[in-house]
Design an enzyme around this catalytic site. Structure first.
Site, PDB file in Angstrom:
ATOM      1  N   HIS A  60       9.962   0.348  -5.145  1.00 32.79           N
ATOM      2  CA  HIS A  60       9.077   0.812  -5.964  1.00 32.79           C
ATOM      3  C   HIS A  60       9.271   2.609  -6.050  1.00 32.79           C
ATOM      4  O   HIS A  60       9.021   3.245  -7.197  1.00 32.79           O
ATOM      5  CB  HIS A  60       7.437   0.589  -5.696  1.00 32.79           C
ATOM      6  N   ASP A  90      10.354  -5.221  -1.714  1.00 31.94           N
ATOM      7  CA  ASP A  90       9.887  -3.693  -1.882  1.00 31.94           C
ATOM      8  C   ASP A  90      10.800  -2.963  -0.988  1.00 31.94           C
ATOM      9  O   ASP A  90      10.248  -1.796  -0.341  1.00 31.94           O
ATOM     10  CB  ASP A  90       8.413  -3.484  -1.742  1.00 31.94           C
ATOM     11  N   GLY A 168       2.814   9.820  -0.872  1.00 35.05           N
ATOM     12  CA  GLY A 168       4.160   9.961  -0.478  1.00 35.05           C
ATOM     13  C   GLY A 168       4.907   9.493   0.807  1.00 35.05           C
ATOM     14  O   GLY A 168       5.754   9.606   1.079  1.00 35.05           O
ATOM     15  N   ASN A 169       3.791   8.771   1.455  1.00 38.42           N
ATOM     16  CA  ASN A 169       4.160   8.067   2.598  1.00 38.42           C
ATOM     17  C   ASN A 169       5.165   6.745   2.378  1.00 38.42           C
ATOM     18  O   ASN A 169       5.570   6.307   3.235  1.00 38.42           O
ATOM     19  CB  ASN A 169       3.144   7.909   3.653  1.00 38.42           C
ATOM     20  N   SER A 170       5.133   6.250   1.107  1.00 37.03           N
ATOM     21  CA  SER A 170       5.914   5.064   0.875  1.00 37.03           C
ATOM     22  C   SER A 170       7.339   5.286   1.147  1.00 37.03           C
ATOM     23  O   SER A 170       7.860   6.249   0.989  1.00 37.03           O
ATOM     24  CB  SER A 170       5.745   4.669  -0.589  1.00 37.03           C
ATOM     25  N   LEU A 221       8.377 -17.562  -6.957  1.00 33.21           N
ATOM     26  CA  LEU A 221       7.575 -18.706  -7.438  1.00 33.21           C
ATOM     27  C   LEU A 221       6.155 -18.042  -7.660  1.00 33.21           C
ATOM     28  O   LEU A 221       5.861 -18.748  -8.707  1.00 33.21           O
ATOM     29  CB  LEU A 221       7.130 -19.488  -5.987  1.00 33.21           C
ATOM     30  N   GLY A 222       5.638 -16.879  -7.435  1.00 35.12           N
ATOM     31  CA  GLY A 222       4.374 -16.404  -7.929  1.00 35.12           C
ATOM     32  C   GLY A 222       3.134 -17.118  -7.513  1.00 35.12           C
ATOM     33  O   GLY A 222       2.357 -17.187  -8.115  1.00 35.12           O
TER      34      GLY A 222
END
Length: 315
Positions: A60, A90, A168-170, A221-222
């Site tokens: 992301h 992710d 911003g640590n992502s 699958l969700g």
């Protein structure tokens, strides 16, 4: 009785000093391997994964960008290209141009984590190097739903920690007390929790595929679930102590169409026992896309078999 026993506060001070030394040591060893990354539509952090200039960050963080700039704690700045991204985990892989990057961080195995273990989050938010927070592992095997535009996603098997993530640590590092990176921080949930994608055998398979092919064909699958124990009688019958309790089913997704419901306790997927989100994720690679995938759930005390047809995760 020793002198320190006469002063209980001294024991507490010593414990805090020891804690501080661990956190500062992890910060000192990890920070040089963490970069601030800037892309066309934002940025975050990234961790050097291999000595030839490969970095890990969040999918992301990358979004739809193909290029960006990385800045390391010593002030070195270099351009990078996006090698590939996998929205379901992710994770994304970057490569700096010319291989001009610090050596790789030390990586561990998140499967060895236990709840209550000390962890340290290191990032480089907004271009400021060495943002450090510390906490403990609060939970393991979480799955979190996210919304990206019109697409509903579920990020599986995340580590939950009370180490706060600064903006911003992502894409930054979650390290254990020995300074080994065992997770890549993600703030995509936006719910005030410290969350990280684990580094383990499953995610290493994803990373290796991104390095070679630039993408991972993933089945979808969700469902969103949490680990839960089986009733004693069912545990004795199946030889399985836990499953994955479904807390949310993404509307219109394969699980929804198959009739899986919130409250169901998933026991097996593709006839393989499931005890957490990772147990499902291991089954959701390219080879099962479009196939009838058997799923056994415990519902109202009875075992129910359904067949879900996973679709390919796109975007």
């Amino acid at each position: 009785m020793s002198d320190i026993d006469d002063f209980p506060d001294a024991k507490g001070t010593d414990a805090l000093d020891a804690y501080s030394r661990v956190v500062s040591s992890v910060a000192r060893s990890t920070t040089p391997h963490v970069a601030s990354v800037r892309l066309a539509r934002g940025g975050g952090s990234a961790v050097v994964y291999a000595d030839d200039g490969y970095l890990l960050t969040n999918a992301h963080v990358v979004g739809g960008s193909r290029h960006g700039t990385a800045t390391f704690s010593d002030g070195t700045e270099t351009d990078f290209d996006v090698v590939g991204a996998d929205p379901l985990s992710d994770l994304a892989v970057l490569r700096v141009r010319g291989g001009e990057a610090p050596t790789a961080a030390r990586f561990g195995d998140a499967d060895d984590l236990v709840v209550g273990q000390l962890v340290v989050a290191v990032g480089s938010p907004l271009g400021f190097s060495g943002s450090v927070t510390a906490g403990v592992v609060s939970a393991l095997g979480r799955a979190i739903p996210i919304q990206q535009g019109r697409a509903a996603r579920v990020i599986e098997d995340v580590i939950q920690t009370d180490a706060a993530l600064n903006p911003g640590n992502s894409g930054g590092a979650l390290a254990d007390a020995s300074g080994r990176v065992i997770g890549i921080n993600t703030a995509v949930a936006g719910i005030g929790l410290g969350l990280a994608v684990p580094v383990n055998s499953t995610t290493r398979r994803i990373i290796d595929t991104l390095l070679v092919e630039g993408r991972v064909r993933r089945a979808y699958l969700g469902i969103v679930g949490v680990p839960a124990p089986l009733p004693d009688d069912m545990a004795a019958r199946t030889g399985q102590s836990s499953g994955l309790r479904v807390v949310e089913v993404i509307g219109g997704g394969p699980a929804h169409r198959a009739g899986i419901r919130p409250g169901d306790l998933v026991l097996t997927v593709a006839r393989e026992p499931v005890s957490d989100a990772q147990g499902i994720q291991r089954q959701l690679f390219a080879e099962v896309i479009g196939t009838r995938l058997p799923v056994t759930v415990l519902r109202n005390g009875a075992m129910v078999d359904v067949f879900a047809v996973p679709t390919e995760l796109v975007g």
